[in-house]
Write an enzyme that holds these catalytic residues in place. Structure first.
Site, mmCIF file in Angstrom:
data_model
loop_
_atom_site.group_PDB
_atom_site.id
_atom_site.type_symbol
_atom_site.label_atom_id
_atom_site.label_comp_id
_atom_site.label_asym_id
_atom_site.label_seq_id
_atom_site.Cartn_x
_atom_site.Cartn_y
_atom_site.Cartn_z
ATOM 1 C CG ASP A 224 -1.805 -1.242 1.430
ATOM 2 O OD1 ASP A 224 -2.544 -1.521 0.480
ATOM 3 O OD2 ASP A 224 -1.652 -1.813 2.491
ATOM 4 N NE ARG A 322 -11.667 -3.721 -0.812
ATOM 5 C CZ ARG A 322 -10.768 -4.665 -0.494
ATOM 6 N NH1 ARG A 322 -9.211 -4.331 -0.148
ATOM 7 N NH2 ARG A 322 -10.847 -5.919 -0.922
#
Length: 444
Positions: A224, A322
């Site tokens: 990430d 998301r």
């Protein structure tokens, strides 16, 4: 104004000149967030999170490295220099100023490859025709194509991750500061500020094929742009997260599946708590933000009662899903602008024991995208969704979802009321405010 006209109006707002947005930028942000210039340092690197500004202001608040002495203020222009600054001085308050764009993968993916790794050999051995879909690759030996992929991935992991210590402020200098191919690890620490930085999502050079993931297998990636893992009091402000030069549309396909090389833009997991994300841009990504990474009993034991997070005045644009997907946490999402395109799936994912409050937000959806898709039910968990506007019209997101998706009926009432907010802007004003002021390069 119809949906198409509203969408065009939003695009026009976003294309306004940056110069206009930058005039008096700090004063504008302070005014909108309900603080005053007198209450904040004139130097953005020494600013702290204002009182009542989201969950990160709870308890001891979030001050980052604002009290750093001169010996613990660093300006960095290289990846090695950045990692060295992170490691220097332990947990003493520190400020790290990032100048220009720093590439954590400047030498390319080949520089991480283990001796003998051959992607063509990997594709040949694990093709569905040769391997099938019943067995994963976890038992493959170290000298196999999968073993060599693991070794290569481990090299990349070590190279592109950077651990941020407690009591640290990271801040970009000017309009073009940021990172490419890097993964910030805010792990098991307290009191971190990250501001004014552009993050181009790290590209996983060695995704793993899992034949058992779904009916026809999947490529799974790591890394990430930023991970808040078991940490507390974290403020992420005026950053931009994007896939940059490597959008998913450029990724190849193998075994009939997209060779997925991106993970999330921001994950908040493993008992992390007291996080505020304000005035950021999250753009052009698939699986954007995950709060709580599993439904398992082991995860629940760590996450239940934690993951308290506030999102306000962020721009979410060109995303698939998301924004965020929530498990367990008390998440307050207000005064954000969500701009969808044809790839849109949903914004808010309602997951295991989530307690989401989504209020006073604005959504710009193109023709053919229904407001019913804004919410996605994964588990039974009531939420509060009041005073939200879709294409300029007040819309009951729960009611429209339940009417059009009766198989996934959502319940109203998150069971708590946010109190840690500064000024709440009218939803109709949110696109104009957020589109012009959110993102990196917008604080002086």
């Amino acid at each position: 104004m119809n949906a198409q006209e509203w969408h065009g109006h939003a695009i026009a707002r976003r294309s306004a000149t940056r110069a206009a947005a930058l005039i008096g930028c700090t004063a504008l942000v302070l005014a909108v967030t309900g603080t005053t210039a007198e209450a904040r340092s004139a130097d953005p690197a020494r600013q702290t999170l204002a009182a009542r500004d989201g969950w990160a202001s709870a308890g001891t608040g979030t001050t980052g490295g604002s009290t750093a002495d001169a010996a613990h203020v660093y300006t960095v222009t290289t990846w090695d220099g950045f990692k060295a600054a992170l490691a220097a001085g332990g947990t003493a308050p520190k400020i790290i100023k990032v100048k220009g764009t720093i590439d954590a993968n400047a030498d390319g993916c080949d520089s991480f490859a283990a001796d003998g790794y051959d992607f063509d050999a990997y594709l040949q051995k694990y093709s569905p025709e040769n391997w099938g879909y019943d067995t994963d690759l976890s038992a493959e030996p170290d000298d196999s194509p999968e073993g060599l992929r693991r070794a290569s991935a481990a090299r990349q992991d070590t190279a592109i991750k950077a651990s941020v210590p407690a009591n640290t402020t990271l801040i970009g200098i000017g309009e073009d500061a940021g990172f490419k191919g890097a993964s910030l690890q805010i792990k098991d620490v307290d009191n971190v500020i990250v501001r004014n930085l552009a993050f181009e999502s790290p590209l996983d050079c060695f995704p793993q094929w899992d034949p058992t993931d779904g009916d026809t297998g999947n490529w799974n990636s790591e890394y990430d742009s930023a991970v808040v893992y078991g940490s507390t009091h974290v403020w992420l402000d005026h950053n931009t997260f994007t896939d940059g030069e490597h959008p998913d549309s450029t990724l190849p396909t193998y075994y009939g599946r997209i060779y997925e090389q991106h993970d999330g833009e921001l994950d908040i997991v493993k008992g992390a708590d007291y996080v505020t994300a304000s005035w950021n841009v999250f753009a052009d990504h698939d699986k954007t933000i995950l709060i709580g990474n599993s439904d398992s009993a082991a995860t629940a034991a760590v996450d239940r009662g934690h993951l308290k997070t506030t999102f306000h005045h962020n721009l979410f644009t060109g995303l698939v899903e998301r924004a965020p997907r929530v498990r367990f946490g008390q998440v307050d999402s207000y005064n954000n602008h969500f701009v969808a395109d044809s790839t849109y799936s949903y914004s808010f994912g309602i997951g295991m024991e989530s307690q989401l409050v989504a209020e006073h937000n604005a959504f710009t959806l193109p023709d053919g995208i229904s407001a019913a898709t804004v919410l996605k039910k994964w588990k039974e968990a009531p939420l509060t969704a009041a005073d939200n506007y879709v294409n300029g019209r007040k819309t009951d997101l729960i009611a429209v979802h339940n009417a059009e998706v009766p198989a996934e009926t959502l319940q109203s009432g998150a069971g708590w009321t946010p109190t840690l907010r500064t000024k709440v802007d009218p939803p109709k004003a949110v696109p104009g405010l957020v589109d012009h002021r959110a993102g990196a390069g917008r604080i002086c």
